[in-house]
Every structure is written in structure tokens, then in C-alpha cells.
Design an enzyme around this catalytic site. Structure first.
Site, PDB file in Angstrom:
ATOM      1  N   LEU A 179     -16.131   6.064  -2.659  1.00 41.47           N
ATOM      2  CA  LEU A 179     -17.434   6.692  -2.881  1.00 41.47           C
ATOM      3  C   LEU A 179     -18.132   7.048  -1.551  1.00 41.47           C
ATOM      4  O   LEU A 179     -18.425   8.203  -1.288  1.00 41.47           O
ATOM      5  CB  LEU A 179     -18.284   5.734  -3.717  1.00 41.47           C
ATOM      6  CG  LEU A 179     -19.584   6.278  -4.250  1.00 41.47           C
ATOM      7  CD1 LEU A 179     -19.333   7.241  -5.389  1.00 41.47           C
ATOM      8  CD2 LEU A 179     -20.470   5.131  -4.741  1.00 41.47           C
ATOM      9  N   CYS A 187     -10.951  10.131   7.609  1.00 40.53           N
ATOM     10  CA  CYS A 187      -9.624   9.605   7.276  1.00 40.53           C
ATOM     11  C   CYS A 187      -8.555  10.322   8.085  1.00 40.53           C
ATOM     12  O   CYS A 187      -8.494  11.557   8.105  1.00 40.53           O
ATOM     13  CB  CYS A 187      -9.371   9.793   5.782  1.00 40.53           C
ATOM     14  SG  CYS A 187      -7.754   9.179   5.256  1.00 40.53           S
ATOM     15  N   CYS A 190       0.877  -1.166   0.000  1.00 39.25           N
ATOM     16  CA  CYS A 190       0.000   0.000   0.000  1.00 39.25           C
ATOM     17  C   CYS A 190       0.922   1.224   0.000  1.00 39.25           C
ATOM     18  O   CYS A 190       1.628   1.473   0.978  1.00 39.25           O
ATOM     19  CB  CYS A 190      -0.889  -0.053   1.238  1.00 39.25           C
ATOM     20  SG  CYS A 190      -2.055   1.293   1.310  1.00 39.25           S
ATOM     21  N   CYS A 220      -6.647   0.826   6.394  1.00 37.38           N
ATOM     22  CA  CYS A 220      -7.137   1.927   5.539  1.00 37.38           C
ATOM     23  C   CYS A 220      -7.545   3.116   6.385  1.00 37.38           C
ATOM     24  O   CYS A 220      -8.263   2.984   7.363  1.00 37.38           O
ATOM     25  CB  CYS A 220      -8.382   1.509   4.765  1.00 37.38           C
ATOM     26  SG  CYS A 220      -8.208   0.037   3.817  1.00 37.38           S
ATOM     27  N   CYS A 249     -11.215  14.507   3.862  1.00 41.16           N
ATOM     28  CA  CYS A 249     -12.285  13.547   4.131  1.00 41.16           C
ATOM     29  C   CYS A 249     -12.389  13.371   5.646  1.00 41.16           C
ATOM     30  O   CYS A 249     -11.382  13.159   6.332  1.00 41.16           O
ATOM     31  CB  CYS A 249     -11.985  12.215   3.455  1.00 41.16           C
ATOM     32  SG  CYS A 249     -11.781  12.362   1.670  1.00 41.16           S
ATOM     33  N   CYS A 260      -2.215  14.762   2.936  1.00 39.59           N
ATOM     34  CA  CYS A 260      -3.203  14.829   1.855  1.00 39.59           C
ATOM     35  C   CYS A 260      -3.914  16.169   1.945  1.00 39.59           C
ATOM     36  O   CYS A 260      -4.286  16.595   3.034  1.00 39.59           O
ATOM     37  CB  CYS A 260      -4.214  13.691   2.013  1.00 39.59           C
ATOM     38  SG  CYS A 260      -5.393  13.585   0.641  1.00 39.59           S
TER      39      CYS A 260
END
Ligand code: SAH
Length: 338
Positions: free
Chosen positions: A213, A122, A108, A331, A119, A115
Site C-alpha cells: 500500500l 523498488c 521468496c 524486499c 514503483c 516487473c
């Protein structure tokens, strides 16, 4: 944290390598020879026995065998390993190796330090954005693991939004097969950055596309993924369908299961309604991994029920196996507190 810049050597900067070889008047094939050694897991110029001794010494003196400094790693009981690196200008990034019983070794990879997207669920989105990673910095993450064992799959699902750094991500993808990771076994994941999806439709190696999504209506998607304000759902789906038509492969939809937020019956129906007509998508339901965000994961029962509703409405779905949670390597958990 004690910083050990340069403690373990990684890949050379490929651009600097080319410049240096050209400046020395070396024949054109030398860069390829060096890269072949690196891609097969060499860890010093000394090992590159088909290079003249004098060149090996010169490279050793002039070109650090590293664009990343390895800081430390953590190992989970399921075999998942997370490594923390620093760039030469002190930007942190993390990468993960997942080991599966069937022999799959999946990397990964991060495309950015931090980033710029925010979001809500996250952990990476909550840390400071650093910058895009270079081609070599992306490859170095893979080579770190390649030096110790064979690797065969890669996903751009680490830190960052790969489609905001597409030149470097594509350049790195072109080189992954040299170390055993074919294009078929490489996937780029995106929040739905349309210009990048459009580019992938017409250029680049035949790697897989995954779309994060998480909601099938614009209001909820905007709430949890602010990028939806810029690229709303229907436009993103259209871009993915165009990619599917050009590439003739399914788009993998990642749908994070947030308890009481996006896991209700009617939301499963809406997701199936949004995706099913296109026959272009495969859904992967992702159990939520804890971060500092105020969310809770859906229960196992809720995830199973959601999957059943999707399937009743003609949309096949799988449930992602969670790996590396105890070391914050799962994740959405990649973040460094530096
Ligand atoms: N920016 C790209 C690449 C990162 S992929 C993208 O978002 O697609 C990281 C994946 O982990 C995304 O699908 C993201 O939605 C998911 N994710 C984020 N936070 C998570 C969490 N807390 N638990 C489980 N998955 C999460």
C-alpha cells in the site's frame, strides 16, 4: 558475468513431461510418480527407482531435468540466501531463502523476470521487464532450495507482480504442498491489481493475500506507485475487503517506511482511518532497503512512533525484520544488471 547455463539441474518442464509420457503410451500415473520424486528433492531420473529402467534412460535423454539454469548464490550472515537463475531464453530472476531460528524456512519466489510496474522505490521496477515465468519456472526456484533442506513457507514477494501472471502462480501454488509448503503458509503479494484480487476471491487455493500500500492518499500513492492511477486506493481496499469476507482471513498490508515521504503523524492517522473501519487488515511496517532510488528509510524512532499512532487509532501493526540486506536480497532489492 560467466554464464553457466545448465550448470545445476532443476525441475523438468511438467507439461513436456506429460506430453512425452503420453507419446510413449505410458500409464497415466507416471507423471505423478515423477513429480513425487521431484517434490521430495530428487535431483536425477536415476533416483526414481519405481520407474522402469528403460523409461528413466529415455527421460534422461529426451527431457532436460531443468527449466532454469542456476547461475550463482550469495549467503548473508543472518542465513538468508539469494539465488540467481536464467531461463532457457536468457531471462534472469532471483529467489531468496530466509532461515529463522524457530525452524521457519521461508522462500521468496519470483513470478516474472523483472516487473512491468514502475514503483519508484523498488529495484525490480527499474530493471527491464522480461516476461511471465511458467509454472515450472516458479516451482524450480522452490525446488532448488528444497533439494538441500526442508522448506515450509513461501511468499510471492520476489520479482514481478504475481497477479499479472495468476494462472501460472496458482498452478504453482497447487503443487507447493507436495514439497512441504501448505496453502496456509503461502502468501501472494500484490500492488493492488484489482482483476487478480477479484479472481482470488472466488477461485484458487486458500493462500494468504498481502497488499503493498505505502500511502493512504491517492496523490502520494500515485507518485510512488503509478499503478494507483489505474486502480485507486478506495477501489483496491474494497476489492481486498471482498476477498477478506469470502476467505475469512486478514489482508496483510505492507507499508514501506520512507523518511519524510509517508512517515508523518497525520499519515499514520490517515492510514488507520482508511483501514480500521473494515476490520479486515493487519499492517506490517517495512523498513526501507536501499536501492538506487532517491529515498531514505525512516529512522527506527519514526517507525516506532508511526506504529504507536496506528495502534492508538485501533490498527494493530508489526514491524518487519529485515533480512539479507548485505547481499541485496531484502524486499525491493531484487534486480539483475543483465
Ligand atoms: N509486486 C508485488 C510482489 C512483490 S513484493 C508487490 O509489490 O506486492 C515486494 C515487496 O517489497 C512489496 O511490498 C514492495 O512494496 C516492497 N519493497 C519494494 N521496494 C522496497 C525497498 N526498497 N525496501 C523495502 N521493501 C520494498
Amino acid at each position: 558475468m560467466i554464464r553457466r547455463i545448465g550448470a545445476i539441474l532443476n525441475n523438468v518442464d511438467l507439461e513436456e513431461l506429460r506430453n512425452l509420457l503420453a507419446a510413449r503410451g505410458e500409464p497415466g500415473f507416471r507423471a505423478g510418480q515423477v513429480w513425487e520424486w521431484i517434490a521430495r528433492g530428487a535431483s536425477s531420473y536415476e533416483e526414481m527407482t519405481n520407474l522402469p529402467e528403460e523409461l528413466r534412460v529415455a527421460l534422461g535423454a529426451d527431457l532436460p531435468f531443468s527449466t532454469l539454469a542456476f547461475e550463482h548464490d550469495s549467503l548473508a550472515s543472518d542465513g538468508t540466501e539469494k539465488a540467481l537463475f536464467m531461463t532457457h531464453d536468457g531471462r534472469p530472476l532471483e529467489s531468496v531463502l530466509m532461515r529463522y531460528r524457530d525452524g521457519r524456512r521461508s522462500l521468496c519466489l519470483s513470478s516474472q523476470s523483472g516487473c512491468p510496474l514502475t514503483c519508484k522505490f523498488c529495484a525490480t521496477g527499474q530493471m527491464k521487464f522480461g516476461r511471465n515465468l511458467t509454472e515450472s519456472e516458479i516451482l524450480d526456484q522452490a525446488l532448488h532450495f528444497r533439494r538441500r533442506e526442508d522448506v515450509n513457507h513461501a511468499v510471492f514477494m520476489g520479482m514481478g507482480e504475481p497477479l499479472l501472471n495468476l494462472d501460472n502462480v496458482l498452478a504453482a501454488c497447487e503443487r507447493l504442498p507436495d514439497m512441504g509448503i501448505s496453502h496456509r503458509h503461502t502468501a501472494i503479494s500484490t500492488v493492488g491489481w484489482i482483476p487478480g484480487i477479484e479472481r482470488l476471491t472466488v477461485e484458487g487455493p486458500p493462500v494468504a493475500l498481502a497488499l503493498s500500500l505505502h500511502a493512504a492518499d491517492d496523490a502520494l500513492r500515485s507518485e510512488i506507485m503509478p499503478v494507483n492511477e489505474r486502480y485507486p486506493l478506495q477501489d483496491v481496499l474494497q476489492a481486498c475487503v471482498a476477498w477478506h469476507e469470502a476467505r475469512n482471513r486478514p489482508v496483510f498490508v505492507e507499508y514501506l517506511m520512507l523518511g519524510g515521504v509517508n512517515d508523518r503523524y497525520e499519515q499514520a492517522v490517515a492510514l488507520a482511518a482508511a483501514l480500521h473501519p473494515w476490520q479486515a487488515f493487519k499492517v506490517n511496517l517495512i523498513p526501507y532497503n536501499p536501492t538506487d532510488a532517491p529515498y531514505e528509510g525512516s529512522t527506527r524512532e519514526a517507525i516506532a512512533a508511526f506504529k504507536a499512532v496506528l495502534e492508538e487509532h485501533g490498527t494493530r501493526a508489526t514491524i518487519r525484520l529485515t533480512r539479507g540486506r548485505e547481499i541485496d536480497a531484502a524486499c525491493g532489492q531484487l534486480a539483475t544488471k543483465i
